[in-house]
Design a protein around this motif. Structure first.
Motif, short mmCIF file in Angstrom:
data_model
loop_
_atom_site.label_atom_id
_atom_site.label_comp_id
_atom_site.label_asym_id
_atom_site.label_seq_id
_atom_site.Cartn_x
_atom_site.Cartn_y
_atom_site.Cartn_z
N SER A 1 -7.04 -5.38 -19.99
CA SER A 1 -6.65 -6.03 -18.74
C SER A 1 -5.94 -7.34 -19.06
O SER A 1 -6.22 -7.98 -20.07
N SER B 1 -0.22 0.00 -16.09
CA SER B 1 -0.29 -0.06 -14.63
C SER B 1 -0.52 -1.50 -14.20
O SER B 1 -0.74 -2.38 -15.04
N ARG B 2 -0.44 -1.72 -12.91
CA ARG B 2 -0.67 -3.07 -12.40
C ARG B 2 -1.22 -3.00 -10.98
O ARG B 2 -0.96 -2.06 -10.24
N ASP B 3 -1.97 -4.04 -10.65
CA ASP B 3 -2.50 -4.20 -9.30
C ASP B 3 -2.07 -5.59 -8.84
O ASP B 3 -2.70 -6.59 -9.22
N ASN B 4 -1.01 -5.66 -8.05
CA ASN B 4 -0.48 -6.97 -7.65
C ASN B 4 -1.45 -7.74 -6.77
O ASN B 4 -1.44 -8.97 -6.77
N SER C 1 3.82 -10.69 -8.63
CA SER C 1 4.85 -9.66 -8.44
C SER C 1 6.26 -10.16 -8.76
O SER C 1 7.21 -9.39 -8.70
N LYS D 1 -4.52 -7.98 -7.27
CA LYS D 1 -5.51 -8.59 -8.17
C LYS D 1 -4.85 -9.42 -9.27
O LYS D 1 -5.55 -9.89 -10.17
N THR E 1 -3.29 -8.49 -11.79
CA THR E 1 -3.78 -7.91 -13.04
C THR E 1 -2.92 -6.73 -13.47
O THR E 1 -2.55 -5.90 -12.64
N TYR F 1 6.96 -3.87 -9.23
CA TYR F 1 6.14 -3.13 -8.27
C TYR F 1 5.70 -1.78 -8.81
O TYR F 1 5.21 -0.92 -8.06
N TYR G 1 -2.81 -3.58 -16.56
CA TYR G 1 -3.73 -2.80 -17.40
C TYR G 1 -2.95 -2.00 -18.43
O TYR G 1 -1.81 -1.62 -18.22
#
Length: 123
Positions: free
Chosen positions: A21, A71-74, A30, A76, A78, A54, A80
């Motif tokens: 992470s 991958s990413r979680d905008n 973003s 959070k 974060t 994105y 990965y």
């Protein structure tokens, strides 16, 4: 000032999995493309994977295609790196980095990077 903090490294047997992470703070997450790199002592830092702002575009080092997923979680802030079917050759310190485009990351040009997390794969 943008800060990146990696976590999730460790010792794993060949064939195992780890998920790294990278939490980013200090600016709108973003805004940046995210990249993962790795480095073994005595060698240059190597591009591993990158993802667009994105998540619509991902690119990978040939030797990790099919085994690693970025991958990413905008929401959070974060990113990965899911690493499966790990091999001893994957042993390295892994770093995350950000810049404006995937192309710049692939060229090793990044604005900010983290302190790294060690991944060791035993045979």
């Amino acid at each position: 000032q943008v800060q990146l903090v990696e976590s999730g490294g460790g010792l794993v047997q060949a064939g195992g999995s780890l998920r790294l992470s990278c939490v980013v703070s200090g600016r709108t997450f973003s805004t940046y493309a995210m990249g993962w790199f790795r480095q073994v002592p005595g060698k240059e830092r190597e591009f591993v994977a990158a993802i667009s702002q994105y998540g619509s575009i991902t690119v990978y080092l040939d030797s990790v295609k099919g085994r690693f997923t970025v991958s990413r979680d905008n929401a959070k802030n974060t990113a990965y790196l899911q690493m499966n079917s790990l091999k001893p050759d994957d042993t390295a310190a892994y770093y995350c980095a950000v810049d404006s485009t995937i192309a710049r990351l692939q060229m090793g040009e990044y604005s900010y990077w983290g302190q790294g997390t060690q991944v060791t794969v035993s045979s």
